[in-house]
Design an enzyme around this catalytic site. Sequence first.
Site, PDB file in Angstrom:
ATOM      1  N   PHE A   1       0.850  -1.187   0.000  1.00 40.24           N
ATOM      2  CA  PHE A   1       0.000   0.000   0.000  1.00 40.24           C
ATOM      3  C   PHE A   1       0.890   1.244   0.000  1.00 40.24           C
ATOM      4  O   PHE A   1       1.822   1.352   0.805  1.00 40.24           O
ATOM      5  CB  PHE A   1      -0.927   0.008   1.217  1.00 40.24           C
ATOM      6  CG  PHE A   1      -2.009   1.039   1.110  1.00 40.24           C
ATOM      7  CD1 PHE A   1      -3.025   0.895   0.179  1.00 40.24           C
ATOM      8  CD2 PHE A   1      -2.006   2.155   1.920  1.00 40.24           C
ATOM      9  CE1 PHE A   1      -4.023   1.848   0.059  1.00 40.24           C
ATOM     10  CE2 PHE A   1      -3.002   3.116   1.812  1.00 40.24           C
ATOM     11  CZ  PHE A   1      -4.014   2.963   0.884  1.00 40.24           C
TER      12      PHE A   1
ATOM     13  N   ASP B   1       2.319  -5.400   8.149  1.00 35.68           N
ATOM     14  CA  ASP B   1       1.120  -4.584   8.125  1.00 35.68           C
ATOM     15  C   ASP B   1      -0.066  -5.542   7.994  1.00 35.68           C
ATOM     16  O   ASP B   1      -0.181  -6.266   7.002  1.00 35.68           O
ATOM     17  CB  ASP B   1       1.169  -3.603   6.947  1.00 35.68           C
ATOM     18  CG  ASP B   1      -0.022  -2.660   6.905  1.00 35.68           C
ATOM     19  OD1 ASP B   1      -1.075  -3.007   7.481  1.00 35.68           O
ATOM     20  OD2 ASP B   1       0.083  -1.591   6.278  1.00 35.68           O
TER      21      ASP B   1
ATOM     22  N   TYR C   1     -10.505   0.038  11.283  1.00 37.50           N
ATOM     23  CA  TYR C   1     -11.724   0.519  10.633  1.00 37.50           C
ATOM     24  C   TYR C   1     -12.173  -0.363   9.477  1.00 37.50           C
ATOM     25  O   TYR C   1     -13.243  -0.147   8.916  1.00 37.50           O
ATOM     26  CB  TYR C   1     -11.553   1.960  10.136  1.00 37.50           C
ATOM     27  CG  TYR C   1     -10.317   2.224   9.308  1.00 37.50           C
ATOM     28  CD1 TYR C   1     -10.255   1.902   7.965  1.00 37.50           C
ATOM     29  CD2 TYR C   1      -9.198   2.817   9.891  1.00 37.50           C
ATOM     30  CE1 TYR C   1      -9.123   2.150   7.216  1.00 37.50           C
ATOM     31  CE2 TYR C   1      -8.057   3.074   9.153  1.00 37.50           C
ATOM     32  CZ  TYR C   1      -8.020   2.735   7.818  1.00 37.50           C
ATOM     33  OH  TYR C   1      -6.890   2.981   7.079  1.00 37.50           O
ATOM     34  N   LYS C   2     -11.399  -1.363   9.122  1.00 34.76           N
ATOM     35  CA  LYS C   2     -11.807  -2.278   8.057  1.00 34.76           C
ATOM     36  C   LYS C   2     -12.604  -3.428   8.668  1.00 34.76           C
ATOM     37  O   LYS C   2     -13.733  -3.234   9.119  1.00 34.76           O
ATOM     38  CB  LYS C   2     -10.582  -2.771   7.293  1.00 34.76           C
ATOM     39  CG  LYS C   2      -9.778  -1.667   6.602  1.00 34.76           C
ATOM     40  CD  LYS C   2      -8.591  -2.232   5.844  1.00 34.76           C
ATOM     41  CE  LYS C   2      -7.646  -1.161   5.319  1.00 34.76           C
ATOM     42  NZ  LYS C   2      -8.261  -0.271   4.325  1.00 34.76           N
TER      43      LYS C   2
ATOM     44  N   ARG D   1     -13.140  -4.637  -6.237  1.00 40.61           N
ATOM     45  CA  ARG D   1     -12.915  -5.416  -5.017  1.00 40.61           C
ATOM     46  C   ARG D   1     -14.234  -5.672  -4.292  1.00 40.61           C
ATOM     47  O   ARG D   1     -15.096  -4.795  -4.198  1.00 40.61           O
ATOM     48  CB  ARG D   1     -11.982  -4.673  -4.058  1.00 40.61           C
ATOM     49  CG  ARG D   1     -10.602  -4.395  -4.588  1.00 40.61           C
ATOM     50  CD  ARG D   1      -9.667  -3.918  -3.465  1.00 40.61           C
ATOM     51  NE  ARG D   1     -10.251  -2.844  -2.651  1.00 40.61           N
ATOM     52  CZ  ARG D   1      -9.679  -2.340  -1.563  1.00 40.61           C
ATOM     53  NH1 ARG D   1      -8.518  -2.818  -1.160  1.00 40.61           N
ATOM     54  NH2 ARG D   1     -10.258  -1.359  -0.881  1.00 40.61           N
TER      55      ARG D   1
END
Length: 398
Positions: free
Chosen positions: A113, A184, A209-210, A357
Amino acid sequence: MTDFTQTRQMFDIPDGMIYLNGNSLGPMPVAAPEKMTAFLRDEWRTELIKGWNTKGWWMQTNELGDRIARLIGAAPGTTVVSDTLSIKVFQAVSAGLAMVPDRKVILSDNGNFPTDLYMVEGLMRLKDDGYALRLPDPQDVLDNITDDVAVVMITEVDYRNGCRHDMKAIIEKAHHHGAVVVWDLAHSAGAIPVDLAGSDVDFAVGCTYKYINGGPGSPAFIYVAPRLLDTVEPFLSGWYGHESPFTFDTDFRPVPGQITRMRIGTPSIASFNLLSTALDVWDQVDMDDVHARAVELSDLFITQVEARCPGVTMASPRDPNQRGSHIAFRFEHGYACMQALISQGVIGDFRAPDIMRFGITPLFINEDDILKAAAVLEDILKNETWKEDRFQVRGQVT
């Protein structure tokens, strides 16, 4: 056994929506509004500054960290919650570099990312001491772990296609060559079983938050191996990690032997309240059950899309052991197609240049959702709905 019918009822999904984007932002727990109202009414309003003692605000960083630790295979006292994921990446990589000061190479991959890479680039400029960032293709990471590598920084699950790195193999080779590894877990925590303790992980960071459903911008976490807790240097140091913060010394002394030394500044207690509410759901969940159910739903989605949606190509690994919990499909007009899906209540997202996605999150997704989503996608492709002008306009967030 995890009761997914029960967990589905614990999330507030708007009527008519099929939410396949928990890999980007989890939905709101049903209990969140009342919990937040209670916090405002019974804590901040009535306690004010007393709340740091009377409501235990001071140690919520650690208490929430221990609750997340259960989801990532970590021992109590090794994980702390605060700040943002970007900050925690910077903190972990800088701490890793301090452990091998004679080396100058940071190894990641060109599919990581971008923010993780940006943080490392900033760190290298700050140090200004000849550091280099090596970025091979993801599949070539193992071959690039050599004796000159100081830190290997890898996101376990690729944010684009869901491809999963082999954590144990990378750690084993990195440690053999004397390198430190930072993981990560942004697309791992709450998505797939993780065994930080059993894999001998040095450092790990992640967001909440995912899949963990802590709310937009909810705080990040950092894990440090117990063997490092007494020696790790928190390059970003703040009063919240000081061994005696209320003596207000002008020199920083980290809390000895505790993950508390990785705390930096005063955290958002309001955000902690929302995260705690989400973890109330996770306290009832077994990660092995979550993964097994996600595999079932993912395989169903793959089968349905490939049978009904010509022109769409799978970008994720077929082997469920080699992917996370989102499925990616390539389509030349992926952005417009995703906008058409969203307009009909099927919420996924798009990643450039052509990836759609879909997060497969069993806590609130079931077979009916999967079948309906595939049917909507089939209809959009068959009727070329995605060609409508309104679906060509790019939003700020994709």
